[in-house]
Scaffold this motif. Structure first.
Motif, PDB file in Angstrom:
ATOM      1  N   PRO A 602      12.483   6.803  -6.387  1.00 62.49           N
ATOM      2  CA  PRO A 602      11.889   5.763  -7.232  1.00 62.49           C
ATOM      3  C   PRO A 602      10.635   5.161  -6.613  1.00 62.49           C
ATOM      4  N   MET A 603      10.606   5.059  -5.290  1.00 60.42           N
ATOM      5  CA  MET A 603       9.445   4.444  -4.651  1.00 60.42           C
ATOM      6  C   MET A 603       8.198   5.282  -4.910  1.00 60.42           C
ATOM      7  N   LEU A 604       8.331   6.589  -4.674  1.00 61.19           N
ATOM      8  CA  LEU A 604       7.179   7.462  -4.897  1.00 61.19           C
ATOM      9  C   LEU A 604       6.754   7.457  -6.347  1.00 61.19           C
ATOM     10  N   ILE A 607       5.134   4.201  -7.558  1.00 64.51           N
ATOM     11  CA  ILE A 607       3.799   3.906  -7.054  1.00 64.51           C
ATOM     12  C   ILE A 607       2.797   4.964  -7.480  1.00 64.51           C
ATOM     13  N   MET A 608       3.245   6.206  -7.518  1.00 66.56           N
ATOM     14  CA  MET A 608       2.299   7.265  -7.848  1.00 66.56           C
ATOM     15  C   MET A 608       2.171   7.469  -9.365  1.00 66.56           C
ATOM     16  N   ASP A 819       2.439  -1.158 -13.252  1.00 67.49           N
ATOM     17  CA  ASP A 819       2.124  -0.798 -11.880  1.00 67.49           C
ATOM     18  C   ASP A 819       2.736  -1.808 -10.913  1.00 67.49           C
ATOM     19  N   LEU A 820       3.558  -1.281 -10.019  1.00 61.77           N
ATOM     20  CA  LEU A 820       4.244  -2.130  -9.037  1.00 61.77           C
ATOM     21  C   LEU A 820       3.250  -2.875  -8.153  1.00 61.77           C
TER      22      LEU A 820
ATOM     23  N   VAL B 106       2.606   6.228   1.161  1.00 62.95           N
ATOM     24  CA  VAL B 106       3.015   5.504  -0.053  1.00 62.95           C
ATOM     25  C   VAL B 106       2.484   4.081  -0.002  1.00 62.95           C
ATOM     26  N   ALA B 109      -1.180   3.784  -0.593  1.00 63.00           N
ATOM     27  CA  ALA B 109      -1.527   3.869  -2.019  1.00 63.00           C
ATOM     28  C   ALA B 109      -1.223   2.539  -2.705  1.00 63.00           C
ATOM     29  N   PHE B 110      -0.108   1.954  -2.334  1.00 65.31           N
ATOM     30  CA  PHE B 110       0.281   0.663  -2.908  1.00 65.31           C
ATOM     31  C   PHE B 110      -0.753  -0.401  -2.547  1.00 65.31           C
ATOM     32  N   ARG B 113      -4.229  -0.841  -4.236  1.00 67.45           N
ATOM     33  CA  ARG B 113      -4.319  -1.580  -5.492  1.00 67.45           C
ATOM     34  C   ARG B 113      -3.914  -3.039  -5.316  1.00 67.45           C
ATOM     35  N   LEU B 355      11.377   0.165  -0.123  1.00 71.26           N
ATOM     36  CA  LEU B 355      11.357  -0.004  -1.576  1.00 71.26           C
ATOM     37  C   LEU B 355      11.763  -1.429  -1.926  1.00 71.26           C
ATOM     38  N   LEU B 358       8.909  -3.815  -1.106  1.00 71.71           N
ATOM     39  CA  LEU B 358       7.790  -3.707  -2.040  1.00 71.71           C
ATOM     40  C   LEU B 358       8.144  -4.334  -3.375  1.00 71.71           C
TER      41      LEU B 358
END
Lengths: 1051, 457
Positions: A602-604, A607-608, A819-820, B106, B109-110, B113, B355, B358
């Motif tokens: 879920p994290m990937l 975010i992606m 978007d998270l 990851v 990338a987060f 933004r 996770l 975040l």
């Protein structure tokens, strides 16, 4: 001498009015942060907010000057502002040099060095400011000045000039004095830079002058009437009453006390109240407490033995802290304001208990204060904490604001720079008398940092107001545009975000009419949706609903509803178990070892691929969500009194108190239609469009929802009103009241998602077949408008390309909300600046750049006593003013009035956010929500006569406070004569447009909204959007008068 | 050859990234947000890919250990001392380096933004890439000195990221606290490295742990030698992983932007101490006493974290203590000798907790959804309608938890403060000694003066 108990409790109540009015963050309240001070004049309050709150009243000098360069502030406005406030004084010549107005204007227009002392030292030591003229002085001016100076030096042989020459040439003054011939002096001066000579002489004269002025007896400042608020501004109380150790303890304890159910184990004894709970916890022996509060236990014992109430304890603490009675009110308010987030939240839990799951009994704020003062006395016993001597404090009471004091060197330098800009020659300066020097310094002290920023701010507001009034005036001189037979009428919220949607709708189809109404559609209710656990209040935060409405699955789907509810409960328990266990000992170990690696999926994906993940989630959720076909439980019999549903002992639900009576529904329906003036010429479809917003991973989510629904989605209100208006019984009764709705007219409730631009319509399954075609067309129209709206919004997002297509724009805004990592799902009302109350057809076609709240009101249909206007304004004015001022203050001082940047926010106790690990609760809007906002007070333009408004201001205290004390600006548009008036200094002044073009040609014009805004990110001038072939097409790039063309080049 | 290339890329890519991010800033160029984000993504994925290929090649060729030597920098044969820069890829380091790179990617990338338009965007990315380089270096280090280098980079960047919002007081104070504790741990680490060099002549982890690949054990050290080195390393690990008594800094470190909290304290940084113990796992077998001490530390920390975590009212502190709880269980596992379990636990826990961190800002929405699903509301005090006065034990327990056991007070008042006082005293002594030697007559009077001076300072 001690303060009486009554005085203390009164001081606490008074101080509570100063605290931020932010309830739980899930019910975001858009209120003026200074609402408790609205009974005083805005300018007066701004003078003291610096010392009482420690926050800025206006933007920084530099920010205003940047606006000046970019043409957002213009010189003529500055001049007007200054001359208005100085009145007859403006033409007084200060010290025989320059008229006061010009002097003040010069300090605003030119970037002088108002900075700190250390900055000045650097400027003097490292820059060429004593060697070269400021860039404002032109070459010709320079030459004539130098010429004249030389002549003067030779003729007068002024001591300062000679001393400068001596210094330049490294010889003694006696030597220079010997050179008496003209020729010799001339040669000597010519051998070095004449510019340096001029400036050094000037600098020397001014320094001497300042010394003279300082040696004169000081002028006694005239005693002004000091307002009550001013008395609270004791400049160092705020810093004296905060102590990091006390704060840390208070934060820990108060979050535990406020906790609405996050921590696994709750605070023991919390039900005994703040004070008792604190005593219970801290009168126990504890090892290893920090040194400063080791005696806390002993003190608490003493308090217990003496049987002191919290109020008495405050009295004792104040005495121990040596606070003298005249200052105690200021001290108490400073003590509360130094931890204002928590203090405010405590106050909310007792004063607005209905907003909280767990509220507090009255008097909790007092107990909070008692604990804080007790801890402060402990902290004070350590040598590093001192209360300044009382004598100094009382002197400070009368000092004004948080003004930076400037010393004589700084003063001299400002004068030195002014002398260049205004071309005061050394000759003129040397002739000044002691009183004139004093006059000069006094003038500079008078027009200080605060005053300068105030003038800038006023000019900035004026520029915007002028642009708006001019556009409105030109537009309203034309005849109203109104389709003869409207095909669709759309009623939206007054929100500034809906302005663009309405404009696009009208642009796409000229036969569409739009209306604006407060987003709760006049239906104030506690509402519980089909899958919701609890009721939420859907009405402005200043109201309390008296009715309850629930959403239920239709009868035929009840069984499915029950099954799904069961499935949801199962999932819920599983979730809850998972959440608790993942933080626990064994569960956490097992889970993280076995399931942990799966969390990467879920994290990937979140975010992606945010959008895909969201869609997958939604699909999965459909299996357990409540059935899509539901009804509102809207009606109750006239016998039953309104009450929330209760569960009887045998498990059945008693819900006969839910809903409105037929009579109430008729009243609401009539009122809503009459408010907006929709009483005839109905279209076959009338769409009532509430609004909501969606975003994830955002504690401030509620701030994006409908402000008129207390930070909730406004769809249910629209749906309820549509149901009422479709009810034949209601229509029959309305008919009897002279309000005939044609049989063919169908009302449809809907909801506009302002983040994703998705439109949702309610109760479509009830639609008669013959209507489907019309509704389909309407929904296509809305979809197109939504796409265009998304495109217009995208110009504000830096991460969206300016050349984006409509379709991609829609995708872009949808991605944002899923978007998270997105901290700006939308900009909300971030660009609000004006509020128009009047008929839409008067201003139809105006491009208002999403800057205007739009409320529909038809003065021609109102009673002579203007009842409708009275009830509209009583809700619209405080709501819009609250939204506007919260945005403005948050933008002016993002970390003082606003909640700072979102990045370190940390949700605590389920009521608010802190910065990082531990801080005060952060109220107001986050920086990411206001970074594009231009802080201006809202300008109301109301289509009504001035007499009506003056009368309403007398009747309604809130309106009076807001307009007479200038918390918002006011202008009127006369419905008959089309004249406009500005409200200024308690009276209306006729607005005279500065344009010779009476026709629409005075406004920039574009065929489509898109042509006007395309390719530009900044705020735009209002334009007229019309697709008429003979209109003079104006290229938006060249005609923009004041938005992006730099009017002045930064120096 | 493939192994060599891939191994090199794993270490070179982050280094290049640090240079490309840092140099323009140093030279005063402005790099746009977008290019910074793209650059990070590109190089992090390259490194991750290289590490994965390396893993696959080694699996295919049935190779369990691969060492990559990058020069022998110091060699003193007479003193039996050498210093080599060596990378060690084995069953422990490859999974860990892949985890580090993936999470960093990851979160990069987060963050690209999340920090949009923030004034500190470039600064954040610089610190973030330095952190990543440190993580990669310490994971694949083949010598204890290499590991120390990475360990230092991680410490430095973490402390600066805690203090990211440098215009407020709390982040800076807390950053300083983190830094102080890290320095303390670093001291222990450095001592351990010295002792190791003294005992074995070099700092190679593979030699030190016996020549057989991890996790099999053949440590050449004697029992008492293992105990001394092990204890020093335990102190280092305890500082880095916030074990008791150093736990106080962990919740305080939640000052930075959410993504940095996630990566450092939820995911990677906090596990670095455990990783160190895991790395020297074979050595622990040499000394049962050491094992008991490690298990003991783990148990105490677990109880502490479980107790304290229960009362936290803010989401980030609650997650910090939940992290600490799992880390202490991992430490217990290591002490017990379950090394594979510990490795899997680290990987799983790091992913899950990142996770959760975040998503920390989603708490309110999640909570509401949960209530909606359950169909009822729940909040504190609802369970018991009858008010029972809290027992003395409950009050004690709550107070202990709320004050976080006053661990920081202990460190401040019992260790830091006497330490500072002692050195002030030494300083005073030195002054008077020098004055005496330089022939000052009124020594006593000056002693008094100095005392006043140091008081004042």
């Amino acid at each position: 001498m001690r303060l009486s108990l009554e005085e203390i409790s009164k001081a606490v109540t008074d101080a509570a009015a100063l605290l931020p009015r932010q309830g739980p963050i899930t019910k975001f309240a858009f209120l003026n942060p200074l609402q408790g001070l609205e009974h005083e004049h805005y300018d007066e309050v701004m003078k003291y907010v610096g010392t009482v709150y420690g926050n800025e009243a206006y933007l920084d000098d530099r920010r205003y000057r940047e606006k000046l360069w970019r043409g957002r502030i213009v010189e003529s406005d500055l001049r007007e502002v200054l001359s208005e406030e100085l009145g007859p004084l403006s033409s007084d010549v200060v010290a025989g040099l320059t008229p006061r107005l010009e002097l003040r204007l010069a300090t605003l227009l030119h970037p002088l060095h108002f900075g700190e002392r250390r900055e000045l030292d650097w400027v003097l030591a490292e820059t060429e400011s004593l060697k070269h003229f400021r860039p404002e002085v032109s070459e010709t001016q320079k030459n004539s000045l130098l010429e004249e100076h030389l002549r003067w030096t030779i003729e007068s042989k002024h001591a300062a000039a000679l001393a400068t020459i001596a210094e330049q040439h490294g010889c003694t003054l006696e030597r220079i004095n010997e050179l008496l011939t003209k020729h010799e002096l001339e040669q000597l001066v010519a051998s070095r830079s004449r510019e340096t000579f001029y400036l050094s002489t000037l600098w020397r004269i001014i320094r001497n002058g300042i010394d003279i002025a300082e040696n004169c007896p000081k002028r006694v400042p005239t005693e002004n009437q000091v307002s009550k608020f001013a008395e609270l501004s004791v400049s160092d109380f705020l810093s004296m009453t905060s102590d990091s150790r006390v704060d840390a303890l208070m934060i820990q304890f108060t979050s535990a006390f406020l906790d609405q159910g996050y921590a696994s184990s709750s605070l023991p004894g919390v039900e005994q109240g703040y004070w008792n709970c604190f005593r219970l916890l801290y009168s126990r022996p504890a090892l290893l407490a920090p040194k400063w509060r080791r005696s806390l236990r002993k003190d608490l014992k003493v308090i217990e033995q003496a049987g002191l109430t919290p109020l008495e304890s405050i009295q004792v603490s104040l005495e121990e802290l040596q606070v003298r009675p005249p200052e105690s009110a200021a001290f108490i308010s400073a003590t509360l304001l130094s931890l204002r987030g928590y203090a405010g939240m405590i106050w909310q839990t007792e004063s607005r208990a209905d907003l909280f799951r767990k509220s507090s009994p009255p008097g909790t704020l007092l107990e909070f204060l008692a604990v804080r003062l007790l801890l402060l006395t402990l902290a004070r016993k350590r040598k590093d904490w001192t209360l300044n001597s009382p004598a100094k404090n009382s002197a400070a009471v009368c000092s004004q604001g948080n003004r930076r004091t400037i010393d004589s060197e700084q003063l001299a330098f400002i004068l030195f720079e002014l002398a260049q800009v205004l071309q005061w020659s050394p000759k003129a300066m040397s002739a000044l008398s002691a009183t004139q020097w004093q006059e000069l310094t006094h003038e500079l002290h008078e027009f200080d940092d605060h005053q300068r920023r105030r003038a800038f701010h006023a000019a900035f507001e004026r520029q915007l107001a002028k642009m708006a009034l001019r556009s409105f005036w030109i537009r309203t001189q034309e005849l109203p545009v109104r389709p003869k037979t409207p095909t669709l009428q759309v009623v939206c919220c007054i929100d500034a975000r809906e302005e663009s949607l309405r404009r696009h709708l009208e642009e796409i189809d000229a036969s569409v009419e739009t209306y604006g109404i407060a987003g709760f559609f006049g239906v104030a209710m506690y509402y519980r949706g089909a899958g919701d656990a609890d009721f939420s209040a859907l009405c402005p935060i200043i109201m309390k609903p008296r009715h309850w409405v629930t959403e239920e699955a239709v009868y035929s789907l009840e069984q499915a509803d029950r099954t799904r509810a069961k499935a949801r409960r199962f999932l819920g328990s599983a979730q809850r178990g998972f959440q608790a266990q993942s933080r626990g000992l064994l569960g956490g170990a097992i889970m993280s070892t076995l399931v942990g690696p799966l969390a990467t999926i879920p994290m990937l994906s979140r975010i992606m691929l945010p959008r895909t993940t969201a869609m997958m989630n939604q699909t999965a959720r459909q299996f357990i969500a409540p059935p899509t076909i539901t009804r509102l439980h809207l009606e109750r019999t006239s016998e039953a009194t309104a009450a929330p549903p209760t569960v009887n002992e045998d498990g059945t639900v008693d819900d006969c108190g839910v809903g409105f009576t037929l009579e109430e529904m008729t009243q609401m329906a009539e009122r809503a239609l009459r408010d907006i003036g929709l009483t005839s010429n109905f279209a076959p479809i009338v769409l009532l469009l509430g609004h909501c917003s969606s975003c994830i991973n955002n504690p401030h989510e509620s701030a994006y929802h409908c402000g008129a629904c207390a930070g909730n989605a406004g769809g249910p209100n629209a749906r309820a009103l549509a149901m009422m208006l479709n009810d034949v019984r209601v229509r029959r009764k309305l008919d009897g009241m002279g309000l005939t709705i044609p049989e063919e007219t169908q009302f449809i409730g809907g909801q506009h998602n302002t983040a994703t631009e998705e439109m949702m319509f309610f109760d479509l399954e009830l639609l008669p077949t013959r209507k489907i075609k019309q509704v389909r067309a309407a929904s296509q129209l809305l979809a197109e408008a939504a796409r265009r709206n998304a495109h217009e919004r995208c110009r504000r997002f830096e991460s969206a390309d300016l050349r984006i297509s409509n379709k991609d724009a829609l995708l872009h805004v949808q991605n944002r909300s899923e978007d998270l990592a997105q901290t700006r799902p939308e900009y909300g009302n971030g660009s609000n600046a004006i509020c128009f109350v009047g008929r839409r057809q008067r201003i139809r076609g105006l491009f208002l750049d999403r800057r205007s709240f739009l409320m529909s009101y038809d003065a021609t249909q109102d009673s002579p006593e203007s009842h409708i206007l009275a009830r509209i304004l009583s809700a619209v004015v405080p709501v819009c003013e609250g939204i506007n001022l919260l945005y403005s203050f948050s933008a002016i001082d993002p970390s003082g009035w606003g909640s700072g940047t979102k990045l370190p926010h940390n949700i605590t106790s389920l009521v608010g956010v802190m910065d990082g690990a531990a801080s005060d609760l952060r109220t107001g809007l986050p920086w990411q929500g206001v970074d594009i906002h231009e802080p201006v007070r809202l300008l109301f333009i109301i289509e009504a006569t001035t007499q009506d408004l003056l009368k309403l201001m007398e009747e309604n205290q809130t309106l009076k406070n807001i307009f007479r004390n200038h918390w918002s600006h006011l202008a009127t548009l006369d419905p008959k004569t089309n004249q406009m008036y500005r409200f200024s200094k308690d009276k209306f002044v006729l607005y005279e447009p500065e344009t010779n073009e009476p026709r629409l040609r005075g406004l920039p014009r574009a065929a489509k909204s898109r042509d006007w805004y395309q390719g530009r990110r900044e705020h735009l001038t209002f334009a007229f959007i019309a697709d008429s072939p003979n209109a003079d097409a104006i290229d938006p790039k060249t005609s923009s008068s004041n938005t992006n063309a730099p009017a002045r080049v930064p120096t | 050859m493939i192994e060599y290339t891939c191994g090199l890329i794993v270490i070179v890519a982050p280094t290049v990234l640090v240079l490309l991010t840092g140099l323009p800033m140093l030279l005063g160029f402005n790099v746009s947000e977008r290019s910074l984000g793209r650059l990070t993504q590109l190089l992090v994925s390259t490194a991750t890919l290289a590490a994965t290929i390396l893993l696959i090649t080694m699996l295919l060729s049935d190779q369990v250990q691969y060492t990559l030597e990058l020069g022998r920098w110091v060699d003193l044969p007479i003193e039996h001392f050498h210093f080599t820069f060596k990378l060690l890829f084995d069953r422990l380091s490859i999974p860990f380096v892949i985890l580090s790179l993936m999470l960093c990617g990851v979160i990069g990338a987060f963050a690209s933004r999340y920090l949009h338009r923030d004034a500190g965007y470039a600064r954040f990315f610089l610190l973030y890439v330095v952190f990543m380089l440190g993580m990669v270096l310490s994971s694949v280090a083949g010598t204890i000195e290499t590991m120390f280098l990475g360990w230092e980079l991680v410490g430095l960047s973490s402390a600066l990221l805690v203090a990211f919002f440098q215009n407020r007081v709390n982040p800076v104070a807390n950053g300083l606290r983190v830094w102080t504790i890290y320095r303390f741990a670093d001291g222990a680490f450095l001592l351990a490295a010295l002792v190791l060099h003294h005992l074995t002549g070099g700092g190679e982890l593979d030699v030190m742990m016996g020549l057989r690949p991890w996790p099999e054990s053949a440590c050449p050290l004697q029992q008492y030698q293992a105990l001394v080195v092990g204890l020093l390393l335990l102190v280092a690990a305890a500082g880095k992983s916030a074990l008791v008594p150093f736990s106080g800094w962990l919740p305080r470190a939640m000052e930075g932007p959410t993504p940095s909290s996630a990566i450092f304290y939820g995911a990677l940084s906090v596990h670095l101490g455990a990783y160190l113990l895991l790395r020297v796992g074979p050595m622990l077998d040499q000394s049962p006493a050491l094992q008991y001490i490690i298990i003991g530390t783990g148990c105490v920390t677990a109880i502490y974290a479980a107790l304290v975590g229960r009362v936290q009212t803010d989401v980030k502190s609650a997650l910090a203590f939940a992290s600490l709880l799992q880390v202490s269980i991992i430490v217990i596992e290591i002490g017990w000798g379950f090394r594979y379990v510990a490795l899997v636990h680290i990987i799983g826990h790091a992913s899950m907790r990142s996770l959760q961190l975040l998503r920390a800002p989603s708490l309110l929405r999640d909570h509401r959804k949960l209530e909606d699903n359950l169909g009822r509301t729940f909040h504190a005090g609802q369970k018991s309608l009858v008010v029972v006065p809290p027992t003395a034990f409950r009050l004690w327990r709550y107070r202990f938890a709320m004050e976080r056991g006053n661990l920081d007070t202990i460190l401040d008042e019992w260790i830091a403060s006497p330490f500072v006082k002692m050195f002030r005293w030494f300083d005073k002594l030195e002054h008077s000694w020098i004055k005496f030697l330089s022939g000052h007559r009124r020594v006593n009077a000056h002693l008094a003066d100095d005392a006043n001076e140091s008081e004042a300072s």
